[in-house]
Design an enzyme around this catalytic site. Structure first.
Site, PDB file in Angstrom:
ATOM      1  N   TYR A  47       0.838  -1.209   0.000  1.00 53.50           N
ATOM      2  CA  TYR A  47       0.000   0.000   0.000  1.00 53.50           C
ATOM      3  C   TYR A  47       0.874   1.260   0.000  1.00 53.50           C
ATOM      4  CZ  TYR A  47      -4.126  -2.915   0.987  1.00 53.50           C
ATOM      5  OH  TYR A  47      -5.137  -3.857   0.925  1.00 53.50           O
ATOM      6  N   SER A 201     -13.973  -4.338  -0.261  1.00 47.02           N
ATOM      7  CA  SER A 201     -14.953  -3.662  -1.127  1.00 47.02           C
ATOM      8  C   SER A 201     -16.391  -4.108  -0.829  1.00 47.02           C
ATOM      9  CB  SER A 201     -14.612  -3.909  -2.600  1.00 47.02           C
ATOM     10  OG  SER A 201     -15.265  -2.987  -3.433  1.00 47.02           O
ATOM     11  N   PRO A 202     -16.810  -4.035   0.464  1.00 43.19           N
ATOM     12  CA  PRO A 202     -18.114  -4.602   0.844  1.00 43.19           C
ATOM     13  C   PRO A 202     -19.328  -3.829   0.315  1.00 43.19           C
ATOM     14  CG  PRO A 202     -17.116  -3.477   2.719  1.00 43.19           C
ATOM     15  CD  PRO A 202     -16.083  -3.503   1.636  1.00 43.19           C
ATOM     16  N   LEU A 203     -19.120  -2.612  -0.192  1.00 38.62           N
ATOM     17  CA  LEU A 203     -20.253  -1.871  -0.788  1.00 38.62           C
ATOM     18  C   LEU A 203     -20.343  -2.096  -2.287  1.00 38.62           C
ATOM     19  CD1 LEU A 203     -19.993   1.529   1.164  1.00 38.62           C
ATOM     20  CD2 LEU A 203     -21.333  -0.499   1.747  1.00 38.62           C
ATOM     21  N   GLY A 204     -19.357  -2.827  -2.827  1.00 39.35           N
ATOM     22  CA  GLY A 204     -19.381  -3.142  -4.256  1.00 39.35           C
ATOM     23  C   GLY A 204     -19.371  -1.905  -5.128  1.00 39.35           C
ATOM     24  N   VAL A 206     -22.071  -0.147  -6.015  1.00 39.97           N
ATOM     25  CA  VAL A 206     -23.366   0.549  -5.896  1.00 39.97           C
ATOM     26  C   VAL A 206     -23.212   2.069  -5.980  1.00 39.97           C
ATOM     27  CG1 VAL A 206     -25.376   0.933  -4.404  1.00 39.97           C
ATOM     28  CG2 VAL A 206     -24.413  -1.362  -4.621  1.00 39.97           C
ATOM     29  N   PHE A 207     -22.178   2.615  -5.360  1.00 44.20           N
ATOM     30  CA  PHE A 207     -21.988   4.075  -5.392  1.00 44.20           C
ATOM     31  C   PHE A 207     -20.972   4.511  -6.440  1.00 44.20           C
ATOM     32  CE2 PHE A 207     -23.265   2.966  -1.029  1.00 44.20           C
ATOM     33  CZ  PHE A 207     -24.465   3.650  -0.980  1.00 44.20           C
ATOM     34  N   GLU A 209     -20.790   3.142  -9.736  1.00 45.99           N
ATOM     35  CA  GLU A 209     -21.240   3.006 -11.126  1.00 45.99           C
ATOM     36  C   GLU A 209     -22.717   3.342 -11.250  1.00 45.99           C
ATOM     37  OE1 GLU A 209     -20.330  -0.961 -12.434  1.00 45.99           O
ATOM     38  OE2 GLU A 209     -18.209  -0.773 -11.859  1.00 45.99           O
TER      39      GLU A 209
END
Length: 288
Positions: A47, A201-204, A206-207, A209
């Protein structure tokens, strides 16, 4: 196994690959996380092009927080082209000497004697379970790592590496928009074998794209927000947390309010039909 917090703070964007926090800003983030009950911090050697662990280490030392009050996760195995490493190509290395050297570098950077969890960052076609086991056995005996795990590994790769030692964790991509691990046997395997799933990346998407799929999801979440008195991202986390394999989300946001909301999402228990309504919105068709 170490007692990880219900939400894990991902540090990938804290440093050079994102917010470029100063030592004081990083220290404030650590303190904020602790104040809301997030005690586990997810790192990888690469990182920030091999700089973020050292930045965090400085902030952690400056914070005066006791080492036993937090859990540190690190990953090794990716050789990443950066100013600090003159490789010809991005590649993987799971030789015994490299794993040990890599962990010792991470400990130096993080200014600590041990990491709570070491993960093999990505599977390599050339990894040998005996060699990995030798390195992990030495590191555990020396007290430099507590738990051992993998990241982004398939069931057959877990089988192979697990031949020689116990795998405690597999950190995988999992979210409403990337839920194949629920269908391809990965989560079933982990549940059966007592391997703890962590989800990056647990929210995928959704916000990130604007697609037909994400529009369907927003619409369905919108219907449920009042019922659960929750934000869309809280409902997405609650959806993931309902899976019986006890998934721990690794949340990458540096927004203090969203981190707090993520912790609050662990208290939401979605009703069975609502869970399926959200799944159907993601899939675009009813279940078989």
């Amino acid at each position: 196994m170490s007692n990880y917090s219900k939400i894990i703070s991902g540090t990938m964007t804290w440093g050079a690959w994102g917010k470029q926090f100063s030592t004081a800003e990083m220290e404030a983030m650590i303190q904020h996380c602790l104040s809301i009950g997030i005690t586990t911090f997810d790192h990888a050697d690469i990182y920030g092009g091999y700089t973020t662990e050292a930045d965090f280490g400085k902030a952690f030392t400056a914070s005066g927080v006791k080492r036993e009050a937090i859990q540190l996760i690190s990953k090794c195995g990716i050789k990443y082209i950066s100013d600090n490493r003159n490789y010809k190509v991005k590649h993987y290395d799971y030789s015994k000497d490299y794993i040990i050297w890599s962990v010792e570098e991470s400990l130096k950077h993080l200014q600590t004697d041990y990491v709570d969890l070491l993960l093999l960052h990505r599977p390599s076609p050339l990894m040998h379970p005996n060699e990995i086991a030798e390195a992990i056995t030495i590191l555990k005996k020396q007290g430099k790592i507590r738990d051992f795990g993998v990241s982004n590994f398939t069931t057959s790769q877990m089988d192979m590496v697990g031949l020689r030692m116990d795998i405690d964790v597999n950190q995988i991509e999992f979210s409403l928009t990337a839920h194949q691990a629920m269908h391809d046997g990965t989560l079933d395997y982990m549940f059966t074998n007592g391997i703890r799933p962590m989800a990056w990346s647990p929210l995928g998407s959704v916000f990130r794209e604007d697609t037909e799929q994400t529009r369907r999801i927003h619409k369905q979440l919108g219907v449920l927000m009042d019922k659960y008195n929750a934000t869309e991202d809280q409902l997405l986390l609650a959806w993931l947390l309902k899976h019986p394999s006890s998934i721990t989300p690794v949340v990458g946001t540096t927004n203090k309010i969203r981190l707090q909301q993520a912790m609050e999402a662990t208290k939401i228990n979605l009703e069975l039909e609502d869970w399926f309504l959200i799944l159907v919105a993601a899939q675009g068709h009813k279940v078989p």
